[in-house]
Motif scaffolding. Structure first.
Motif, PDB file in Angstrom:
ATOM      1  N   ASN A 704      47.887   7.405 112.808  1.00  0.00           N
ATOM      2  CA  ASN A 704      46.591   7.844 113.358  1.00  0.00           C
ATOM      3  C   ASN A 704      45.354   6.936 113.398  1.00  0.00           C
ATOM      4  N   GLU A 705      45.692   5.631 112.458  1.00  0.00           N
ATOM      5  CA  GLU A 705      44.314   4.988 112.424  1.00  0.00           C
ATOM      6  C   GLU A 705      44.258   3.675 113.603  1.00  0.00           C
ATOM      7  N   GLU A 736      41.072   9.826 113.750  1.00  0.00           N
ATOM      8  CA  GLU A 736      40.329  10.447 113.073  1.00  0.00           C
ATOM      9  C   GLU A 736      38.977  10.039 112.711  1.00  0.00           C
ATOM     10  N   ALA A 737      38.282  10.609 111.814  1.00  0.00           N
ATOM     11  CA  ALA A 737      36.939  10.380 111.374  1.00  0.00           C
ATOM     12  C   ALA A 737      36.625   8.601 111.321  1.00  0.00           C
ATOM     13  N   HIS A 760      43.254  14.423 117.846  1.00  0.00           N
ATOM     14  CA  HIS A 760      44.054  15.063 116.832  1.00  0.00           C
ATOM     15  C   HIS A 760      44.138  16.665 116.905  1.00  0.00           C
ATOM     16  N   SER A 763      42.086  19.038 114.735  1.00  0.00           N
ATOM     17  CA  SER A 763      42.166  18.750 113.319  1.00  0.00           C
ATOM     18  C   SER A 763      40.735  18.980 112.882  1.00  0.00           C
ATOM     19  N   ARG A 764      40.559  19.134 111.511  1.00  0.00           N
ATOM     20  CA  ARG A 764      39.444  19.048 110.851  1.00  0.00           C
ATOM     21  C   ARG A 764      39.023  17.578 110.462  1.00  0.00           C
ATOM     22  N   THR A 765      40.088  16.839 110.497  1.00  0.00           N
ATOM     23  CA  THR A 765      39.803  15.190 110.240  1.00  0.00           C
ATOM     24  C   THR A 765      39.044  14.385 111.349  1.00  0.00           C
ATOM     25  N   SER A 766      38.838  15.116 112.501  1.00  0.00           N
ATOM     26  CA  SER A 766      38.332  14.554 113.653  1.00  0.00           C
ATOM     27  C   SER A 766      37.084  15.454 114.291  1.00  0.00           C
ATOM     28  N   THR A 768      34.021  14.744 114.813  1.00  0.00           N
ATOM     29  CA  THR A 768      32.719  14.843 114.059  1.00  0.00           C
ATOM     30  C   THR A 768      31.391  14.919 115.100  1.00  0.00           C
ATOM     31  N   GLN A 794      41.480  23.616 114.348  1.00  0.00           N
ATOM     32  CA  GLN A 794      40.738  24.329 112.900  1.00  0.00           C
ATOM     33  C   GLN A 794      39.533  25.073 113.643  1.00  0.00           C
TER      34      GLN A 794
END
Length: 844
Positions: A704-705, A736-737, A760, A763-766, A768, A794
């Motif tokens: 993902n990075e 992601e963030a 994503h 997802s809560r990781t993206s 922002t 999410q």
């Protein structure tokens, strides 16, 4: 009755095109129209028995129009009533994804794969975590018993179990031009799907279920198991199983690919041809035995005519074989035609073949109104219709030829040369008729094959000319012998059947290798299909029909490319496919196409092969200018191998480690391969493509990075002026963030886009807040699976998008989403809005 059944079928087909079932006002309108049309026909004294009516030609035509309309209303109402009854059994939405306990029995033999065993389960009792009032719960559900963590127990049809399960309502992937799987589940009366959530707590009930249906399924399952035991890992074992029981789940991908390329997929299902062969074999054997039997000194034919015994023995054998085949649509059609012909012979009536086909059509639809939504229905009935049309047109010629041969034989019966000449003429005439029938079937099925499979096997007539007699005369009898013979003789027959098909597969593979063997065209629309049907009837008309040479002109609409409303430069279309929990996005300009990710592969749902490749074929995408795989997660990269196998790819771009096997697959397919890196830029038809992420150099960290992030725009750079209304789409993969912050720090203006494929999957990781502020989307697309285990999107992230008053689309509720961008105009189309059908699970 042909007209009546034709109108009935028209009404059934009309119901399957409806977005909702009729309300009480709709029912009143249908009943009123049916009564008025029937009254009009009765007033004109239409005679159903003699197919005539009093009065002049126009009076007759209007009378029969009334009969057709009344029959269509009856068909529409009957199909609506059946659908309403079946849809009334529904899993309450509040019960989805919750652990429940069900008691019942296996209603089908399990289908085994790497994930476990799949089977139909007839529910006899439900736990009720909360009251459901008068709601009717599903009677049949489809379950997966997971087999990865623990060995599977013995599972057979009729076994009773008490199972802890997690279920969801029927849901299928919704994509433009592809069949919705939900109608197939409705056809089988499957009103919920799920899995055994705690196999260790499953309890076996020793009292097995009984009944005719269960007994048939047990026989089918035992035949299936016997073939598996004999042939083990043989490459074409699934073909033998399909010919024996009609179950096609064991047919390998390689065999399916070969059959599709050669137009011989009909051979690996128990079809009407196989049913007729079994009936003829049984009838001939029974008749021969009966003629030689004696009962108390009297010859058996004096008790009952041998012809009658042979006839009903053929019918019984056909019914038994149809039951073994699971009563699929082609088998139903052949069985009803056989029963109608048998009744006509038994009663001494002369029934037209077209009348028999009409009765078969009506009886199939009475039993299964949803059959019209399957390819097998159209292929089966159109093939038989074409044969009857050609045979009827050839009748006068056949009668003349037969009398010529009889006269010739009488004049020269004593001369060997004359006999040989008559034999050669007869053989040549039979070959001519056989070739004409084969030509008619190939021609009639071409547009239907194109509609359902977006391809036309050019070598189909040649392949079928050899494959049909080979399978019918050699492979099928060997399979039947393997079913009826005792051990160990059955093993010899089954091995012989497999070897015979193996030889056929070698021949088919040889003729299917050239690239021109299959013609891929865009899925035709209704007008193109109508023109093609008219041209086929025109072309197959009897000799003397005017202008038959001009019939191919009506087929030209089939060759037209897929419609794309924006052919000018600076326009593009983004189609976010519904591949379940995964990503696949097709970007099209006027003359180019790019596929961004390819959905899940064999390790999951086979979406690359089931959805992505068929979608590309159906929409006339025969070549991809670029295939971009953003990163190594299986829900993005899993389907890439299937795309590379089936579609020509010019350039493969990936955010993958150099050791990934897809690089070798791409080069093996003839594609140029390069790593995606920020700064890459190209332009097609006035549309700019910019890769924004990852940075050039070796990839590191988790996939993902270093996802590829692609921006598609009508201008090379994002406008610095917020008032600029030029259009862009941002495909953010699974960043992601940290990646979002890096992109913001580099150039926040470059992220500006009116269309965003949500990073994503929500997802809560993206997603922002600063990232969304910089992008400023007007349309956001979530590609997520229905009730997926990651709980994407999410809830807090989804609320973040809603708070910005963005137009939202999500694949689990809306299906595939198309966004067309031209100039300053955005047009958003959701599959479940424009292609909605009454059986689709409504969004909550």
């Amino acid at each position: 009755m042909r007209a009546v059944w034709g109108g009935f079928a028209l009404g059934v087909i009309g119901l399957q095109q409806q977005a909702v079932l009729p309300s009480w006002r709709g029912w009143l309108a249908v009943i009123a129209l049916a009564v008025a049309s029937l009254a009009w026909a009765v007033r004109l004294r239409v005679s159903l028995g003699s197919f005539s009516c009093t009065g002049d030609r126009w009076r007759a035509a209007s009378g029969w129009a009334g009969v057709w309309i009344a029959a269509a209303c009856v068909g529409f109402g009957y199909a609506a009533w059946r659908a309403d009854v079946r849809l009334a059994r529904a899993l309450p939405a509040a019960w989805e994804a919750r652990e429940l306990t069900v008691s019942g029995y296996l209603a089908s033999g399990p289908s085994l794969d790497a994930n476990g065993a799949r089977f139909l389960f007839a529910v006899e009792a439900w736990t009720k975590p909360e009251p459901v009032g008068d709601a009717r719960l599903p009677a049949t559900i489809q379950l997966l018993w997971p087999g990865r963590d623990a060995p599977l127990p013995a599972l057979e049809p009729g076994m009773r179990w008490r199972l802890p399960v997690r279920l969801k309502r029927p849901h299928g992937n919704g994509n433009f031009g592809l069949r919705d799987a939900e109608v197939a589940m409705l056809e089988r009366d499957v009103r919920a799907t799920g899995y055994v959530s705690a196999p260790r707590r499953a309890a076996r009930d020793p009292r097995d279920a009984r009944g005719l249906g269960v007994a048939i399924e047990r026989v089918r399952w035992r035949v299936h198991r016997r073939i598996d035991a004999v042939l083990a890992d043989a490459p074409h074992r699934g073909i033998v199983v399909a010919l024996a029981t009609g179950a096609q789940d064991a047919v390998t991908d390689a065999d399916w690919r070969l059959m599709r390329r050669t137009g011989t997929t009909h051979l690996i299902a128990i079809s009407g041809l196989h049913l007729a062969f079994v009936a003829a074999l049984a009838g001939g054997f029974a008749g021969a035995v009966w003629r030689r039997l004696r009962w108390r000194g009297r010859p058996a034919p004096l008790i009952a005519p041998a012809q009658t015994v042979a006839l009903w023995s053929a019918v019984i054998a056909a019914i038994a074989y149809a039951a073994l085949a699971g009563f699929n649509v082609p088998v139903q059609r052949a069985l009803w035609m056989l029963l109608a012909a048998a009744l006509a012979l038994a009663t001494g009536r002369n029934v037209a073949r077209s009348q028999t086909l009409g009765w078969a059509l009506g009886l199939v639809l009475l039993n299964d109104p949803w059959a019209v939504a399957s390819a097998g229905f159209w292929l089966s009935f159109c093939a038989v219709g074409a044969i009857l049309f050609v045979v009827a047109g050839d009748m006068p010629m056949r009668h003349h030829d037969r009398s010529f041969h009889d006269d010739d034989a009488q004049r020269g019966a004593s001369h060997l040369g004359t006999k040989l000449r008559a034999l050669c003429i007869s053989a040549g005439e039979r070959m001519r008729r056989s070739a004409r029938v084969q030509y008619a079937v190939t021609l009639a099925l071409a547009p239907i094959t194109l509609y359902w499979f977006a391809q036309m096997p050019l070598i189909g007539p040649l392949a079928n000319a050899f494959a049909i007699p080979w399978v019918s005369a050699l492979v099928t009898p060997a399979v039947l012998a393997g079913i009826v013979l005792p051990k160990p003789l059955d093993a010899f027959a089954l091995h012989a059947a497999h070897r015979l098909f193996e030889l056929l597969a070698m021949g088919l593979d040889a003729v299917a290798k050239p690239s021109w063997a299959v013609l891929h065209l865009a899925q035709p629309g209704p007008w193109a299909l109508g023109c093609a049907a008219l041209g086929i009837a025109w072309c197959l008309a009897p000799r003397g029909w005017p202008l038959r040479w001009a019939a191919p002109v009506t087929w030209l609409p089939l060759l037209l490319p897929a419609p794309f409303s924006m052919q000018s430069t600076g326009a593009f279309r983004v189609t976010a496919l519904d591949v379940g929990q995964g990503t696949s996005v097709l970007v099209e300009t006027a003359r180019h196409a790019l596929l961004f990710d390819a959905g899940p592969g064999p390790e999951s749902t086979h979406a690359g092969e089931r959805i992505v490749v068929p979608y590309l074929h159906a929409h006339g995408v025969r070549r991809l200018d670029a295939l971009m795989i953003s990163h190594d997660d299986s829900d993005h990269a899993g389907g890439a191998a299937a795309v590379l196998d089936e579609i020509r790819v010019d350039t493969f771009v990936g955010g993958l480690l150099r050791s990934h096997p897809l690089w070798d697959d791409a080069r093996g397919a003839g594609a140029a391969a390069l790593q995606c890196a920020a700064g890459q830029h190209w332009q097609w038809d006035g549309v700019d493509f910019d890769v924004l992420w990852p940075d050039a150099g070796p990839l590191s960290g988790k996939p993902n990075e270093h996802c590829c992030v692609l921006r598609v725009s009508t201008h090379a750079r994002a406008p610095a002026d917020p008032a600029d209304t030029r259009v862009a789409a941002l495909l953010a993969a699974d960043i992601e963030a940290p990646a979002e912050r890096a992109l913001l720090a580099r150039d926040s203006a470059a992220l500006h886009a009116q269309v965003l494929v949500v990073p994503h999957h929500g997802s809560r990781t993206s997603s922002t807040e600063p990232f969304l502020d910089a992008v400023g989307p007007l349309v956001a697309i979530f590609q997520v699976g229905y009730l997926n285990r990651f709980h994407h999107p999410q809830q807090g992230v989804y609320a973040r998008y809603e708070a910005r008053h963005i137009t939202l689309a999500r694949s689990d509720a809306d299906g595939a989403v198309r966004v067309e961008a031209s100039g300053t105009v955005l047009n958003v189309e959701r599959y479940r809005d424009t292609q909605r059908r009454y059986w689709m699970t409504p969004p909550e």
